[in-house]
Design an enzyme around this catalytic site. Structure first.
Site, mmCIF file in Angstrom:
data_model
loop_
_atom_site.group_PDB
_atom_site.id
_atom_site.type_symbol
_atom_site.label_atom_id
_atom_site.label_comp_id
_atom_site.label_asym_id
_atom_site.label_seq_id
_atom_site.Cartn_x
_atom_site.Cartn_y
_atom_site.Cartn_z
ATOM 1 N N HIS A 190 0.828 -1.207 0.000
ATOM 2 C CA HIS A 190 0.000 0.000 0.000
ATOM 3 C C HIS A 190 0.862 1.256 0.000
ATOM 4 O O HIS A 190 0.560 2.235 -0.678
ATOM 5 C CB HIS A 190 -0.910 0.017 1.233
ATOM 6 C CG HIS A 190 -2.105 -0.875 1.105
ATOM 7 N ND1 HIS A 190 -3.019 -0.739 0.085
ATOM 8 C CD2 HIS A 190 -2.549 -1.895 1.871
ATOM 9 C CE1 HIS A 190 -3.962 -1.646 0.234
ATOM 10 N NE2 HIS A 190 -3.702 -2.365 1.304
ATOM 11 N N ARG A 287 -13.170 -1.525 -9.597
ATOM 12 C CA ARG A 287 -13.245 -2.544 -8.545
ATOM 13 C C ARG A 287 -14.610 -2.438 -7.864
ATOM 14 O O ARG A 287 -14.863 -1.492 -7.125
ATOM 15 C CB ARG A 287 -12.132 -2.332 -7.522
ATOM 16 C CG ARG A 287 -10.719 -2.328 -8.097
ATOM 17 C CD ARG A 287 -9.709 -2.112 -6.980
ATOM 18 N NE ARG A 287 -8.335 -2.093 -7.450
ATOM 19 C CZ ARG A 287 -7.659 -0.991 -7.743
ATOM 20 N NH1 ARG A 287 -8.250 0.184 -7.622
ATOM 21 N NH2 ARG A 287 -6.412 -1.064 -8.147
ATOM 22 N N ASN A 435 -0.147 -7.522 -10.622
ATOM 23 C CA ASN A 435 0.194 -7.746 -9.212
ATOM 24 C C ASN A 435 0.065 -9.226 -8.857
ATOM 25 O O ASN A 435 0.996 -9.850 -8.325
ATOM 26 C CB ASN A 435 -0.710 -6.925 -8.292
ATOM 27 C CG ASN A 435 -0.533 -5.429 -8.479
ATOM 28 O OD1 ASN A 435 0.272 -4.994 -9.289
ATOM 29 N ND2 ASN A 435 -1.291 -4.660 -7.730
ATOM 30 N N ASP A 436 -1.117 -9.792 -9.115
ATOM 31 C CA ASP A 436 -1.317 -11.210 -8.812
ATOM 32 C C ASP A 436 -0.524 -12.099 -9.758
ATOM 33 O O ASP A 436 0.014 -13.133 -9.350
ATOM 34 C CB ASP A 436 -2.805 -11.563 -8.889
ATOM 35 C CG ASP A 436 -3.519 -11.335 -7.562
ATOM 36 O OD1 ASP A 436 -2.858 -11.422 -6.511
ATOM 37 O OD2 ASP A 436 -4.728 -11.081 -7.582
ATOM 38 N N ARG A 446 3.818 -11.126 -2.330
ATOM 39 C CA ARG A 446 4.195 -9.791 -2.773
ATOM 40 C C ARG A 446 4.467 -8.833 -1.624
ATOM 41 O O ARG A 446 4.926 -7.713 -1.849
ATOM 42 C CB ARG A 446 3.122 -9.218 -3.704
ATOM 43 C CG ARG A 446 1.790 -8.946 -3.082
ATOM 44 C CD ARG A 446 0.754 -8.780 -4.172
ATOM 45 N NE ARG A 446 -0.351 -7.922 -3.793
ATOM 46 C CZ ARG A 446 -1.474 -7.818 -4.469
ATOM 47 N NH1 ARG A 446 -1.623 -8.526 -5.567
ATOM 48 N NH2 ARG A 446 -2.421 -7.001 -4.081
ATOM 49 N N CYS A 483 -3.769 -3.681 -16.094
ATOM 50 C CA CYS A 483 -4.370 -2.851 -15.057
ATOM 51 C C CYS A 483 -3.714 -3.035 -13.695
ATOM 52 O O CYS A 483 -4.215 -2.542 -12.687
ATOM 53 C CB CYS A 483 -5.872 -3.093 -14.944
ATOM 54 S SG CYS A 483 -6.323 -4.765 -14.486
#
Length: 554
Positions: A190, A287, A435-436, A446, A483
């Site tokens: 974050h 989202r 990211n995933d 991660r 994305c």
């Protein structure tokens, strides 16, 4: 530091910029309370103090959330929710009833929650920092200690900490915080995401940074990961003045005219309006799970439709890509996901929740269709966590049956990337969640600082997966978007486009820098850079190889 494998653990630059400022050490750890037994007549009062302190912390966080926008507001609101979570507060109150003092009770309850999250691993482990941050805030509240407010900085400062809680990061002002350096953290934490959103250079995994005395001048490079205390005059001369971020002005396009749509990631109407002000060409990732979280029952079709309608109206006539509910893992929904999964990051999440209750997805698609008709728009709709062609076909059938015209899927698993051509035959577009995808390709949590190099989107194996999806999109004649956080990185953007991405979706503040990076190169140069990066031996080699390819005009 040298690991047993011989791989050097080193700082990672996660938000670009090269600056010099004076260090401010923050986040001195709260001292763990000493154990003591509270007399029985005083135990109820201790329990009341826990509830009051938790409520005060939550209220303060929500008040601060109302003063910011976008991801910053979401982080503060989510942290406030943790402060009031029954799993935390009720456990602490129960401990008080057994004779534990209020501060020790909240400390123990928080450690139980944090331990549960650590054991779950994956995305849920990302919340450990938030839980411990809330613990410290409640303990300070109980002790009457003043809370640290980084928003009060008045001079250019390099904020240094072992780990910086997201709720602190969101309040940083780029005018006074010139850089962030932490000993822990990873490129998709974050803190890293918010630093990029604010345009603040940042370095994570900087071992020993907390030993630098406050007041020390230090050079920080958020691209290379350099942290240099007491920089020389020659090093100071390499500093690049930070330009004010400006809105995107015009469409995304390469130097030779190849079109690349530059879109925004949003979580609701407010985010969408903010993205529009920053010049986004549309939404590449909406989202939708915020409408489902933190409530005991599923939102009605009408409630959902109102939420979707507000986002569609922020971008009339433009592309809006809606991701269906990504429940599970770090986003549990009480009426849809089961607690206690042994590995929730690999469990029933995303589209897989339709195995358990397909009606929830069916109602969401109905709500999207209703919103589209009311807005007079035709949103694109995609499902997360797809792994097989059958799953893609099943989702496409459901979505088209609900009246959705343009249907796609998220490519987040190695299986989906390897089967991208077959999956592309079932849908109208593909969207890569880097990211995933990086986490699953490299089998590296991660949030693990020691493994941050493995989670780097510049890893050749990750880029090879992206390129495989790009080839599938090109072969099938369908768009391919990116994305994940990788799309926000200006120096990586040409590589992603060269690998086949036709759109990039990111934090709104990244739009103009990414557009500038693309405007400086041709599509052929992008492809040469992608080829060079995917053929590299390491993430660092991929960066160097791509940069070298882009310097050679094709």
């Amino acid at each position: 530091m040298e690991s047993r494998t011989g791989t050097e653990a080193k700082p990672r630059g996660v938000s670009a910029g090269r600056v010099v400022g004076r260090v401010l050490q923050v986040g001195a750890p709260v001292v763990e309370p000493k154990s003591s037994v509270v007399p029985e007549p005083d135990r109820a009062a201790q329990a009341s103090q826990v509830r009051e302190a938790a409520a005060a912390v939550a209220a303060r966080l929500r008040d601060r959330a109302a003063t910011v926008t976008g991801a910053r507001a979401d982080v503060l609101a989510a942290t406030a929710t943790i402060a009031e979570d029954p799993m935390l507060v009720d456990d602490a109150v129960s401990r008080c009833a057994s004779g534990t003092a209020a501060d020790a009770a909240i400390w123990g309850a928080a450690e139980t929650v944090a331990s549960t999250f650590r054991s779950a691993g994956g995305l849920l482990a990302e919340r450990v920092t938030d839980v411990l941050d809330v613990r410290d805030r409640i303990v300070r509240e109980l002790r009457g200690e003043q809370e640290i407010v980084l928003a009060s900085l008045t001079e250019p400062t390099v904020v240094v900490a072992r780990d910086l809680a997201p709720a602190d990061t969101v309040e940083l002002d780029p005018a006074t915080c010139v850089a962030i350096v932490t000993e822990l953290g990873a490129p998709t934490s974050h803190t890293a995401i918010i630093a990029r959103e604010l345009g603040i250079p940042a370095v994570v995994g900087a071992s020993g940074a907390t030993a630098i005395p406050s007041g020390t001048p230090v050079l920080v490079d958020g691209t290379t990961g350099e942290v240099v205390p007491g920089p020389s005059d020659e090093q100071r001369a390499t500093v690049v003045p930070r330009a004010e971020r400006s809105p995107l002005n015009g469409p995304g396009v390469t130097r030779d005219g190849a079109r690349v749509r530059l879109l925004a990631n949003v979580a609701g109407a407010h985010d969408a309006q903010e993205a529009s002000r920053w010049g986004a060409e549309g939404v590449g990732l909406f989202r939708t799970e915020l409408s489902f979280l933190d409530r005991g029952i599923e939102p009605s079709v009408e409630e959902q439709a109102e939420t979707y309608l507000a986002v569609l109206r922020a971008f009339p006539g433009q592309r809006v890509v809606i991701r269906t509910l990504d429940a599970g893992s770090d986003k549990p929904v009480p009426y849809l996901t089961l607690p206690g999964e042994p590995n929730p990051a690999l469990g029933v999440r995303g589209f897989r929740t339709a195995r358990r209750d397909p009606d929830v997805l069916a109602r969401q698609l109905e709500a999207i269709s209703h919103a589209a008709m009311r807005a007079g728009e035709a949103p694109w709709v995609m499902a997360p966590m797809i792994a097989t062609r059958d799953e893609a076909a099943s989702f496409a059938s459901m979505a088209r049956g609900a009246g959705i015209e343009t249907v796609g899927v998220m490519i987040e698993t190695p299986a989906a990337a390897l089967l991208a051509d077959a999956i592309a035959a079932e849908v109208d577009f593909l969207s890569i969640g880097t990211n995933d995808l990086a986490q699953y390709v490299m089998a590296a949590d991660r949030q693990a600082t020691e493994l941050a190099d493995l989670g780097d989107p510049w890893q050749p194996a990750v880029l090879a997966m992206i390129a495989a999806v790009g080839r599938a999109g090109l072969a099938r004649g369908i768009p391919v978007g990116v994305c994940g956080e990788a799309a926000s990185t200006p120096d990586l953007a040409p590589v992603l486009v060269g690998a086949g991405a036709t759109s990039l979706s990111m934090a709104p503040r990244a739009l103009a820098p990414v557009a500038a990076a693309l405007a400086d190169v041709t599509l052929a140069e992008c492809r040469a850079a992608a080829d060079a990066a995917t053929s590299a031996d390491s993430s660092d080699d991929a960066r160097r190889s791509a940069a070298a390819a882009l310097r050679v005009r094709v």
